[in-house]
Design an enzyme around this catalytic site. Structure first.
Site, PDB file in Angstrom:
ATOM      1  NE  ARG A  31      -4.051  -2.045   1.803  1.00 38.71           N
ATOM      2  CZ  ARG A  31      -5.086  -2.304   2.556  1.00 38.71           C
ATOM      3  NH1 ARG A  31      -5.206  -1.754   3.741  1.00 38.71           N
ATOM      4  NH2 ARG A  31      -6.040  -3.107   2.122  1.00 38.71           N
ATOM      5  CB  SER A  88     -20.043 -12.565  13.297  1.00 38.30           C
ATOM      6  OG  SER A  88     -19.371 -11.527  12.674  1.00 38.30           O
ATOM      7  CE  LYS A 116     -14.682 -16.902  14.962  1.00 39.06           C
ATOM      8  NZ  LYS A 116     -13.627 -16.256  14.374  1.00 39.06           N
ATOM      9  CB  SER A 170     -18.326   0.130   3.127  1.00 39.13           C
ATOM     10  OG  SER A 170     -17.158  -0.616   3.385  1.00 39.13           O
ATOM     11  CG  HIS A 226     -19.878   2.622   4.992  1.00 40.46           C
ATOM     12  ND1 HIS A 226     -18.937   3.422   4.392  1.00 40.46           N
ATOM     13  CD2 HIS A 226     -19.203   1.712   5.723  1.00 40.46           C
ATOM     14  CE1 HIS A 226     -17.731   2.979   4.707  1.00 40.46           C
ATOM     15  NE2 HIS A 226     -17.851   1.944   5.514  1.00 40.46           N
ATOM     16  CB  THR A 231     -18.286   6.404  11.742  1.00 39.07           C
ATOM     17  OG1 THR A 231     -17.044   7.093  11.919  1.00 39.07           O
ATOM     18  CG2 THR A 231     -18.826   6.731  10.361  1.00 39.07           C
ATOM     19  CE  LYS A 234     -16.228   4.823   7.484  1.00 36.39           C
ATOM     20  NZ  LYS A 234     -14.835   4.908   7.077  1.00 36.39           N
ATOM     21  CB  THR A 263      -7.358  10.732  25.961  1.00 33.87           C
ATOM     22  OG1 THR A 263      -6.256  10.455  26.811  1.00 33.87           O
ATOM     23  CG2 THR A 263      -7.700  12.208  26.006  1.00 33.87           C
ATOM     24  CB  THR A 270      -9.963  -3.784   2.016  1.00 31.90           C
ATOM     25  OG1 THR A 270      -8.827  -3.251   2.704  1.00 31.90           O
ATOM     26  CG2 THR A 270     -11.150  -2.900   2.248  1.00 31.90           C
TER      27      THR A 270
HETATM   28  C1  PLP Z   1     -18.288  -1.003   8.212  1.00 32.37           C
HETATM   29  C2  PLP Z   1     -17.311  -0.187   8.974  1.00 32.37           C
HETATM   30  N1  PLP Z   1     -17.390  -0.184  10.325  1.00 32.37           N
HETATM   31  C3  PLP Z   1     -16.533   0.551  11.071  1.00 32.37           C
HETATM   32  C4  PLP Z   1     -15.557   1.326  10.476  1.00 32.37           C
HETATM   33  C5  PLP Z   1     -14.653   2.138  11.338  1.00 32.37           C
HETATM   34  O1  PLP Z   1     -15.058   3.468  11.320  1.00 32.37           O
HETATM   35  P1  PLP Z   1     -14.085   4.597  11.892  1.00 32.37           P
HETATM   36  O2  PLP Z   1     -13.360   5.137  10.721  1.00 32.37           O
HETATM   37  O3  PLP Z   1     -14.944   5.591  12.593  1.00 32.37           O
HETATM   38  O4  PLP Z   1     -13.155   3.901  12.853  1.00 32.37           O
HETATM   39  C6  PLP Z   1     -15.440   1.349   9.095  1.00 32.37           C
HETATM   40  C7  PLP Z   1     -14.377   2.198   8.470  1.00 32.37           C
HETATM   41  O5  PLP Z   1     -14.081   2.225   7.355  1.00 32.37           O
HETATM   42  C8  PLP Z   1     -16.331   0.571   8.322  1.00 32.37           C
HETATM   43  O6  PLP Z   1     -16.241   0.561   7.002  1.00 32.37           O
END
Ligand code: PLP
Length: 407
Positions: free
Chosen positions: A21, A137, A156, A189, A217, A245, A248, A278, A363
């Site tokens: 990368r 999961s 799990k 995503s 997302h 989050t 984004k 923190t 990914t």
């Molecule tokens: C599906 C999913 N969950 C959680 C996260 C993590 O989000 P953050 O960037 O706030 O740590 C991501 C980040 O790309 C994500 O795609």
């Protein structure tokens, strides 16, 4: 051991597989999103258009958000100076948590430094609260959920992606009295497909399981107030824990869960990932709160974004490019090879000033490497034309497949 040689070996392996990368060094220009400047390795600069950011709505440069952040910095300084328990809880954190609880129609919200940490900390803590918990999961859950489930020491089960029948088989095979939780996402995503939320909630009711959804997302993007797919489909009340989050669509930083008072209280008290770190800087909390608040009423921005995604998909489909279309705002173009994906990304950047990062393993699964475009309301028609023409030209130049992979 020759530690240095081991590091060389590990890095070389990534080069050999074409998935080493390289971070592209860009300067975002305030007020000029999605335009940015690429600081090239040779020391020169080149203007680029960012097509792969997750600042889906351009909120990262919205004056409402920036003003709130400036004001908070003026009022309180930079960092929070402590964990939430030890001097790091401020009115800004409280206000943001109240905005988030309200957004999802839940009693409480709990802030974390990112959604990654929120997923990891919550999912790894739940078995402490529910001894014997089995977590079901989805196979394509985000790394942060996988990590939380893996580390929690509980049982799990992984169900095939979006396969509710497989989920049922797994649930049926377990002790009916065991505590259970189903963890999944509302929008995956990388393909941009949706989780079967209602069917999962039905099955959870049937088997007495809790539900945990990652709406990372989708928050800010879907639902009349930006509460995500669970809001759009009026299912938020059926999901026990909603994760999101602030980094984004909300354009700032931070993550959270929302749930009942009791659930948040327990996670707050038992999750090391919440306790021993923190808290977010007050200015970040202030910016995020302003963004969440603003997007509760800015439906136009959501509509424009969806419109842009539709136009881009239509145009790319028209050229026969292999896009995946599940009707969400994400536009993945399949390449299927890490070396080709990187080469296309390099050519787009060098020759056309179009920045889209190659997406490769881990990914996405090997063989499904892709370019993932994220149009926003501020990618104008000119930028869209440039992108479509560049892709058309490169697809011909590289003699790439134009068959469509319908969603
Ligand atoms: C599906 C999913 N969950 C959680 C996260 C993590 O989000 P953050 O960037 O706030 O740590 C991501 C980040 O790309 C994500 O795609």
């Amino acid at each position: 051991m020759d530690y240095s040689a081991k590091l060389d070996e590990a890095i070389q392996q990534l080069h050999d597989e074409g998935r080493y990368r390289t971070f592209i060094d860009i300067e975002r220009e305030q007020g000029n999103f999605p335009h940015a400047v690429w600081n090239k390795p040779d020391g020169t600069k080149q203007p680029v258009t960012v097509w792969c950011g997750n600042d889906y709505l351009g909120m990262g440069q919205n004056p409402v958000v920036m003003d709130a952040m400036h004001e908070a910095i003026k009022a309180t300084g930079s960092g929070s100076g402590g964990t939430r328990n030890i001097s790091g809880t401020t009115a800004y954190h409280k206000r943001l948590e109240a905005e988030l609880a309200d957004l999802h129609g839940k009693e409480s919200a709990l802030l974390f430094t990112s959604a990654y940490i929120a997923n990891d900390a919550t999912l790894s803590t739940l078995p402490k609260l529910f001894p014997g918990l089995i977590i079901y999961s989805d196979a394509l859950n985000h790394a942060s959920m996988i990590e939380g489930v893996r580390r929690n020491g509980g049982a799990k089960r992984v169900f095939r992606h979006n396969d509710v029948e497989h989920l049922r088989e797994l649930l049926e095979a377990d002790d009916p009295d065991a505590p259970k939780l189903i963890a999944f996402e509302s929008i995956y995503s990388m393909d941009g497909d949706f989780g079967p939320i209602e069917a999962i909630c039905d099955i959870a009711d049937e088997f007495g399981a809790l539900t945990y959804i990652d709406e990372v997302h989708a928050v800010g993007m879907y639902g009349p107030r930006g509460g995500g797919i669970t809001e759009r489909d009026r299912l938020a009340h059926r999901v026990d824990i909603i994760n999101g989050t602030l980094a984004k669509a909300y354009g700032v930083m931070g993550g959270y869960i929302t749930a009942t008072d009791k659930m948040c209280d327990a996670i707050r008290s038992y999750a090391p990932g919440f306790i021993f770190t923190t808290s977010l800087p007050p200015a970040v909390a202030a910016g995020a709160a302003a963004s969440v608040h603003h997007l509760k009423s800015d439906q136009d921005r959501r509509d424009q974004q969806q419109q842009q995604a539709k136009i881009l998909k239509l145009r790319l489909k028209g050229l026969g490019l292999p896009i995946i279309d599940h009707g969400s705002h994400i536009v993945p173009v399949m390449v299927g090879d890490p070396v080709h994906t990187k080469a296309l990304s390099d050519m787009l950047l060098d020759q056309f000033g179009i920045y889209v990062q190659p997406i490769n393993f881990p990914t996405v699964p090997r063989g499904t490497e892709r370019l993932r475009f994220t149009p926003s309301p501020v990618h104008g028609p000119e930028e869209m034309d440039k992108l479509v023409n560049a892709l058309d030209e490169l697809w011909s130049h590289c003699a790439l497949n134009r068959a469509e992979l319908a969603g």
